[in-house]
Design an enzyme around this catalytic site. Sequence first.
Site, PDB file in Angstrom:
ATOM      1  N   GLU A 153     -30.469  73.747  19.241  1.00 20.31           N
ATOM      2  CA  GLU A 153     -31.108  72.860  18.268  1.00 20.31           C
ATOM      3  C   GLU A 153     -30.256  71.607  18.209  1.00 20.31           C
ATOM      4  O   GLU A 153     -29.081  71.673  17.864  1.00 20.31           O
ATOM      5  CB  GLU A 153     -31.179  73.529  16.893  1.00 20.31           C
ATOM      6  CG  GLU A 153     -32.244  74.592  16.776  1.00 20.31           C
ATOM      7  CD  GLU A 153     -33.638  74.078  17.086  1.00 20.31           C
ATOM      8  OE1 GLU A 153     -33.886  72.862  16.903  1.00 20.31           O
ATOM      9  OE2 GLU A 153     -34.469  74.870  17.543  1.00 20.31           O
ATOM     10  N   LYS A 188     -18.486  80.777  15.902  1.00 22.16           N
ATOM     11  CA  LYS A 188     -17.553  79.659  15.758  1.00 22.16           C
ATOM     12  C   LYS A 188     -18.179  78.575  14.887  1.00 22.16           C
ATOM     13  O   LYS A 188     -19.068  77.852  15.317  1.00 22.16           O
ATOM     14  CB  LYS A 188     -17.194  79.045  17.114  1.00 22.16           C
ATOM     15  CG  LYS A 188     -16.054  78.043  16.992  1.00 22.16           C
ATOM     16  CD  LYS A 188     -15.972  77.063  18.130  1.00 22.16           C
ATOM     17  CE  LYS A 188     -16.553  75.708  17.808  1.00 22.16           C
ATOM     18  NZ  LYS A 188     -15.961  74.988  16.663  1.00 22.16           N
ATOM     19  N   CYS A 218     -30.721  66.910  11.114  1.00 23.66           N
ATOM     20  CA  CYS A 218     -31.468  66.631  12.336  1.00 23.66           C
ATOM     21  C   CYS A 218     -32.947  66.429  12.023  1.00 23.66           C
ATOM     22  O   CYS A 218     -33.680  65.863  12.819  1.00 23.66           O
ATOM     23  CB  CYS A 218     -31.283  67.763  13.340  1.00 23.66           C
ATOM     24  SG  CYS A 218     -31.745  69.346  12.687  1.00 23.66           S
ATOM     25  N   GLU A 230     -30.456  58.533  17.553  1.00 29.20           N
ATOM     26  CA  GLU A 230     -30.076  59.260  16.343  1.00 29.20           C
ATOM     27  C   GLU A 230     -28.756  58.715  15.790  1.00 29.20           C
ATOM     28  O   GLU A 230     -27.772  58.614  16.517  1.00 29.20           O
ATOM     29  CB  GLU A 230     -29.929  60.750  16.621  1.00 29.20           C
ATOM     30  CG  GLU A 230     -29.597  61.520  15.354  1.00 29.20           C
ATOM     31  CD  GLU A 230     -29.566  63.027  15.545  1.00 29.20           C
ATOM     32  OE1 GLU A 230     -28.837  63.497  16.432  1.00 29.20           O
ATOM     33  OE2 GLU A 230     -30.262  63.727  14.783  1.00 29.20           O
TER      34      GLU A 230
END
Length: 485
Positions: free
Chosen positions: A254, A179, A288, A387
């Site tokens: 992750e 997906k 990231c 973040e």
Amino acid sequence: MHAEPILKTSFVNGVFVRPSGRQDVLENVNPSDPADIVDRFDRADAELTEVAIAAARRASAGWAASNPQLRADILDRIGSEILARRQELAELLAREEGKVVREALGEVDRAGHSFKFYAQEALRAVGEKYASVRPGVAVDVVTQAVGVVGVISPWNFPLAIPAWKIAPALCYGNTVVFKPAELVPSSAWALAEIISRSGLPPGVFNMLVGPGRTVGDAIIRSEHVQAITFTGSEGTGRWVAEIAAARLARVQLEMGGKNPLVVLDDADLDTAVEAAVQGSFYSTGQRCTASSRVIVTAGIHDAFVERLLERTRALRVGDARDPDTDIGPVVDESQLRQNLRYVGLGLEEGARLACGGQKLENANGAHHFSPAVFLDVQPHMRVYREEIFGPVLCVLKVDGYEEALAAAEDTPFGLSAGIVTQSLKFAEDFKRRSSAGMVMVNLATAGVDYHVPFGGNRASSLGPREQGTYAKQFFTRVKTTYQSA
Ligand code: UN1
């Protein structure tokens, strides 16, 4: 003027399915030009997801037992076609995601090379033989496919991340239900189309374009999906992990990062500025592995900041497909709002915005945002700790190496960490003591090789590493057999 595109669909059990007629259409918008609809997709639903999972399940035993030469040939064919079509695929990727074509080319190459790497790996299925502690008994340790693997990938690497998950999954004999993120289905569709002609038996690979709350949810909850490999936000990762843990499925996550780049007094200034600009701003900071915390020792601080601001102000923000552009658009409005919210928060917290951080007015409505540098940052500030996933860099001034290392370590994340120094002593010490999963010396924190382990620690990653031969830990399970003579 843009032509009305055709309706694309998901790939299930060896075919692109017929449109459902449900009128649930996903429009893939070009973030550089919101009037440009890259593709229109007929969204998959939970029911079609179950059909895909059932197909993957039926194909599972056959594929796990398939000839390694067949697997190698198929993976190699996929890799070769990706590499042969690099320009076209990079332009598509840049058009749907907003990274500049130069970076998109790098990503396409990485995707192609991942398939070629695992083509070779398919031929290296090895086991071990042990002497038993019992006389007359032989012990064999072998690895086998896990079964049906759910692959859930993010929008920021539309081709490379799917490739580095799907290629090892197939290499080690698993079947796949994939997906892609709803923001970038076109690169995924192109990949599925290449895979559809590679010679894979029906059901071994399936792709569903649809929302996380239905398609993703069905994949994560299905008792027939034995393993889930996910890259995305920490929040979604925790949700995936909770559901998978409850039904004892294997997970590989992750997630985020707030990666530090340490710049020491003895750093080469050009190297330091280049690493900061590249790591913090390229790909519009939407990685990231981006370095959003630059930790600078006092002796070089002012000279570094002066050059950094000069370089940052000169970066050209624009259309991802324009060769003069350095920084493409922010991927969508919600990400833009997040960037602006954090800039506002940084100012409220008392940090000094030395440049950028503005929405740039743009005639065609693209979300352009000027790369931001915050100075006078304190370690407790949220702009420095959380973040953002945008081109926002915080500079923290510290006295010396020990304080820099402690600041670098002071984070809930642990993906990538960099240091710029000419001292072998500090470089070696940083490599040893950093608790990040990936450590960079005189390089940007982002940008990694495809054939070595990728991943981090703490809130950044969960489960075995991705990429290279280490991927085998996640995509296979170990069997120990005992046999009496
Ligand atoms: C890189 O920096 O080269 O989602 C890769 C991400 C990472 C990939 C980064 N999983 O940004």
